[in-house]
Write an enzyme that holds these catalytic residues in place. Structure first.
Site, PDB file in Angstrom:
ATOM      1  N   GLU A 124      38.016  42.045  50.133  1.00  0.00           N
ATOM      2  CA  GLU A 124      37.375  40.524  49.833  1.00  0.00           C
ATOM      3  C   GLU A 124      37.954  39.712  50.642  1.00  0.00           C
ATOM      4  O   GLU A 124      36.954  38.651  51.022  1.00  0.00           O
ATOM      5  CB  GLU A 124      38.177  40.281  48.296  1.00  0.00           C
ATOM      6  CG  GLU A 124      37.696  38.865  47.995  1.00  0.00           C
ATOM      7  CD  GLU A 124      38.835  37.835  48.017  1.00  0.00           C
ATOM      8  OE1 GLU A 124      38.262  36.903  48.101  1.00  0.00           O
ATOM      9  OE2 GLU A 124      39.901  38.316  48.220  1.00  0.00           O
ATOM     10  N   ASP A 147      34.875  37.473  52.503  1.00  0.00           N
ATOM     11  CA  ASP A 147      34.788  36.107  52.231  1.00  0.00           C
ATOM     12  C   ASP A 147      34.478  35.348  53.649  1.00  0.00           C
ATOM     13  O   ASP A 147      33.608  34.305  53.637  1.00  0.00           O
ATOM     14  CB  ASP A 147      35.997  35.591  51.671  1.00  0.00           C
ATOM     15  CG  ASP A 147      36.212  33.911  51.618  1.00  0.00           C
ATOM     16  OD1 ASP A 147      35.187  33.495  50.725  1.00  0.00           O
ATOM     17  OD2 ASP A 147      36.901  33.381  52.097  1.00  0.00           O
ATOM     18  N   ASP A 163      34.999  38.301  43.714  1.00  0.00           N
ATOM     19  CA  ASP A 163      35.740  38.919  44.677  1.00  0.00           C
ATOM     20  C   ASP A 163      35.311  40.295  44.961  1.00  0.00           C
ATOM     21  O   ASP A 163      35.328  40.787  46.249  1.00  0.00           O
ATOM     22  CB  ASP A 163      37.216  38.952  44.094  1.00  0.00           C
ATOM     23  CG  ASP A 163      37.925  37.924  43.913  1.00  0.00           C
ATOM     24  OD1 ASP A 163      37.697  37.046  44.650  1.00  0.00           O
ATOM     25  OD2 ASP A 163      39.107  37.961  43.545  1.00  0.00           O
ATOM     26  N   GLU A 171      32.343  40.008  47.586  1.00  0.00           N
ATOM     27  CA  GLU A 171      32.671  39.818  48.774  1.00  0.00           C
ATOM     28  C   GLU A 171      33.278  41.139  49.412  1.00  0.00           C
ATOM     29  O   GLU A 171      33.177  41.116  50.549  1.00  0.00           O
ATOM     30  CB  GLU A 171      33.986  38.567  48.848  1.00  0.00           C
ATOM     31  CG  GLU A 171      33.125  37.154  48.411  1.00  0.00           C
ATOM     32  CD  GLU A 171      34.092  36.075  48.446  1.00  0.00           C
ATOM     33  OE1 GLU A 171      33.781  34.980  48.458  1.00  0.00           O
ATOM     34  OE2 GLU A 171      35.477  36.357  47.986  1.00  0.00           O
TER      35      GLU A 171
END
Length: 227
Positions: free
Chosen positions: A48, A52, A120, A123
């Protein structure tokens, strides 16, 4: 609880339907779909973190390509398009929730519909896509999933907290003060209630699945009430 070591057939079909290869990368996909509550050796958190940054670069590049707006406006749209709430919305749109690997209690508590978890994991999937396929295919995937959001109104309106701060300054009031007045629910499905107040004007409260979301909603509620 021991996590299974293979993807289910439904999850394989889900990933391949997005154009994602599972052969030879099973461990990474399992990791990306695994929440800490399952008790597995690895969960989605590191992926994650990577996803991101990948998402942020892809959306920033897309905005720069599409618009000649000033940096402030581009940042406003970027923040909206990569927010946890937006990532969770896209996760629901592609049918991700049933494929997240959760512990029994976390699932019973609604973890599969938590904005925090869904955002989360979305991502994390992009992180695996980047690691296994590279930047260009991952950019194409994001542009497909985020196409409606990019063409919509996300990020065009000023963020409620910024709008409230400007309202306070324009009316010669003190800066807004935010306070978490309640936090309820388990860690994976927490709900925050925030109160925002401006001395001499009043206050408003709102709740959200993150402190930031609750603050945003409280600011919007304050503007609706007093603005």
């Amino acid at each position: 609880m021991t996590a299974p070591e293979e993807l289910s057939q439904d999850t394989r079909r889900f990933l391949t339907g997005l154009g994602l290869e599972t052969d030879g990368h099973e461990a990474l996909w399992l990791e990306a779909l695994t929440h800490g509550s399952l008790g597995a050796p690895r969960n989605y958190e590191r992926l994650e973190f990577l996803g991101d940054r990948v998402l942020g670069l892809i959306i920033a590049d897309w905005l720069y390509e599409q618009s000649d707006q000033a940096e402030g406006k581009l940042s406003q749209r970027l923040n909206a398009l990569v927010s946890r709430e937006m990532c969770a919305r896209q996760a629901r749109a592609i049918g991700l929730p049933p494929h997240i690997r959760l512990g029994k209690q976390a699932r019973e508590d609604g973890g599969a519909d938590s904005d925090n978890i869904l955002g989360d994991v979305m991502e994390a999937l992009l992180g695996v896509s980047f690691l296994t396929r590279g930047f260009e295919p991952t950019r194409a995937l994001v542009r497909t999933i985020w196409s409606d959001a990019m063409s919509g109104r996300a990020g065009h309106a000023k963020h409620p907290k910024s709008a409230l701060q400007e309202w306070a300054a324009g009316n010669r009031r003190k800066v807004p003060e935010y306070e978490v007045v309640e936090r309820s629910g388990p860690d994976h499905a927490a709900v925050f209630t925030v109160r925002v107040s401006i001395k001499g004007v009043g206050e408003a409260e709102a709740s959200g699945t993150s402190k930031q979301e609750a603050e945003k909603r409280a600011a919007a509620a304050f503007m609706e009430k007093f603005g």
